[in-house]
Design a protein around this motif. Sequence first.
Motif, PDB file in Angstrom:
ATOM      1  N   LEU A 142       0.827  -1.202   0.000  1.00  0.00           N
ATOM      2  CA  LEU A 142       0.000   0.000   0.000  1.00  0.00           C
ATOM      3  C   LEU A 142       0.864   1.255   0.000  1.00  0.00           C
ATOM      4  O   LEU A 142       0.556   2.239  -0.695  1.00  0.00           O
ATOM      5  CB  LEU A 142      -0.929  -0.015   1.224  1.00  0.00           C
ATOM      6  N   ILE A 143       1.953   1.232   0.761  1.00  0.00           N
ATOM      7  CA  ILE A 143       2.873   2.371   0.768  1.00  0.00           C
ATOM      8  C   ILE A 143       3.442   2.592  -0.631  1.00  0.00           C
ATOM      9  O   ILE A 143       3.533   3.731  -1.113  1.00  0.00           O
ATOM     10  CB  ILE A 143       4.005   2.138   1.788  1.00  0.00           C
ATOM     11  N   TYR A 144       3.806   1.512  -1.307  1.00  0.00           N
ATOM     12  CA  TYR A 144       4.349   1.623  -2.660  1.00  0.00           C
ATOM     13  C   TYR A 144       3.300   2.208  -3.610  1.00  0.00           C
ATOM     14  O   TYR A 144       3.612   3.072  -4.446  1.00  0.00           O
ATOM     15  CB  TYR A 144       4.807   0.262  -3.150  1.00  0.00           C
ATOM     16  N   ALA A 145       2.061   1.737  -3.496  1.00  0.00           N
ATOM     17  CA  ALA A 145       0.994   2.238  -4.362  1.00  0.00           C
ATOM     18  C   ALA A 145       0.751   3.731  -4.110  1.00  0.00           C
ATOM     19  O   ALA A 145       0.533   4.502  -5.057  1.00  0.00           O
ATOM     20  CB  ALA A 145      -0.286   1.445  -4.125  1.00  0.00           C
ATOM     21  N   GLU A 146       0.804   4.158  -2.854  1.00  0.00           N
ATOM     22  CA  GLU A 146       0.584   5.564  -2.537  1.00  0.00           C
ATOM     23  C   GLU A 146       1.733   6.436  -3.029  1.00  0.00           C
ATOM     24  O   GLU A 146       1.532   7.594  -3.399  1.00  0.00           O
ATOM     25  CB  GLU A 146       0.405   5.731  -1.024  1.00  0.00           C
ATOM     26  N   THR A 147       2.932   5.878  -3.053  1.00  0.00           N
ATOM     27  CA  THR A 147       4.071   6.621  -3.580  1.00  0.00           C
ATOM     28  C   THR A 147       3.874   6.954  -5.055  1.00  0.00           C
ATOM     29  O   THR A 147       4.263   8.034  -5.524  1.00  0.00           O
ATOM     30  CB  THR A 147       5.367   5.802  -3.409  1.00  0.00           C
ATOM     31  N   ALA A 148       3.252   6.045  -5.773  1.00  0.00           N
ATOM     32  CA  ALA A 148       3.032   6.245  -7.206  1.00  0.00           C
ATOM     33  C   ALA A 148       1.935   7.266  -7.489  1.00  0.00           C
ATOM     34  O   ALA A 148       1.870   7.809  -8.591  1.00  0.00           O
ATOM     35  CB  ALA A 148       2.690   4.919  -7.864  1.00  0.00           C
ATOM     36  N   ALA A 149       1.080   7.534  -6.513  1.00  0.00           N
ATOM     37  CA  ALA A 149      -0.022   8.487  -6.713  1.00  0.00           C
ATOM     38  C   ALA A 149      -0.158   9.381  -5.484  1.00  0.00           C
ATOM     39  O   ALA A 149      -1.073   9.208  -4.675  1.00  0.00           O
ATOM     40  CB  ALA A 149      -1.333   7.735  -6.979  1.00  0.00           C
ATOM     41  N   PRO A 150       0.758  10.352  -5.314  1.00  0.00           N
ATOM     42  CA  PRO A 150       0.712  11.218  -4.122  1.00  0.00           C
ATOM     43  C   PRO A 150      -0.522  12.103  -4.121  1.00  0.00           C
ATOM     44  O   PRO A 150      -1.053  12.448  -5.183  1.00  0.00           O
ATOM     45  CB  PRO A 150       1.995  12.047  -4.255  1.00  0.00           C
ATOM     46  N   PRO A 151      -1.011  12.475  -2.936  1.00  0.00           N
ATOM     47  CA  PRO A 151      -2.189  13.340  -2.847  1.00  0.00           C
ATOM     48  C   PRO A 151      -1.872  14.768  -3.259  1.00  0.00           C
ATOM     49  O   PRO A 151      -0.708  15.165  -3.371  1.00  0.00           O
ATOM     50  CB  PRO A 151      -2.558  13.274  -1.355  1.00  0.00           C
TER      51      PRO A 151
END
Length: 333
Positions: A142-151
């Motif tokens: 999940l951390i990796y996925a969030e890194t790819a799409a920052p808020p």
Amino acid sequence: MSFSDPESFQDNSFLNFTLVVAMLGCFGFLALGPGFENEYAGFGALIALPMCFGALLTLGSGSYSPLGCLIAPIALGLLCYTLVLLGLEGMVCVVMVMPIWFLAGLGGGLVALFVLRRQAAERDGGGASVNSVGLAVLPFLLIYAETAAPPAWDARTVTRSVTIAAPAERIWPLLVSIPKVDASEGIATFTHDWLGIPRPSEALLVTRGDQPVRLAKWGDNARFEEVVTHIAPGHEISWDFAFPDPSLQNRVDQHVSPDGEMLKIASGSYQLETLDDGRTRVTLSTSYAMRTRFDWYFGFWGERLLGDVQDNVLAIVKDRSETAAQAAARALR
């Protein structure tokens, strides 16, 4: 590894505890490594990590009691407290993160408790099952996925005001420069007295070429600059913040820069308004932007922490201004 037999939880408790240690080691490696700042405020680090941590600890303990669900929150609290004592973590970060981690860790323990009881009631193995390795890996995916799409960035402004029994011309010099602030000045605040954020110790106006700059200092060695963008003597002064060295970050929160990928302290201003009764209202504003997936939560902390700093600064200005005004009035008698 998937467990469908209730007795297997006891047999595999070592695996669960090993995975917990591995999770903490991997997260520690990420926290100490570069480029991880923005991911501190995502679902992976704040929700999934403590939730899976809680589930694995409860599974490893094999406890069928709701009290077993408290193992993870207590362990997380003790871990954070130890990091603070060792100087590896700041109190600000711990206080902000622990409420979420406590609830998420408790939630993970409750889910694991439900699975334990469900499997105990269904001895044929037809009940729910848990993959411990999957739990350990999930937060990092999940951390990796969030890194790819920052808020997106969220801009906010914190404002505090104080009414001072002194004319604007008496107050104005203290807004331009506040020399040698004693630690006893100001007011008690949660931010300064409980979280340990250093108190302002001075702010001096200098000129670099044609550019006025306020050199601000908190405590003994936390420094930053306020590059003046507009000045109307007796009425308003505004500035953009600049952080030429990491001294403020090192003193407040080593993991989050005031001009980084998660937070940007942008600008500020003082405004003076003369009231009908001769008093003056001074308003201090600070604008910042943050990039998190929990704007509502960290926005609350931004309002509280920056608001405390502003209240303290305004109290210093008020006390000095009114003391000077009273001394001037006595001299005229």
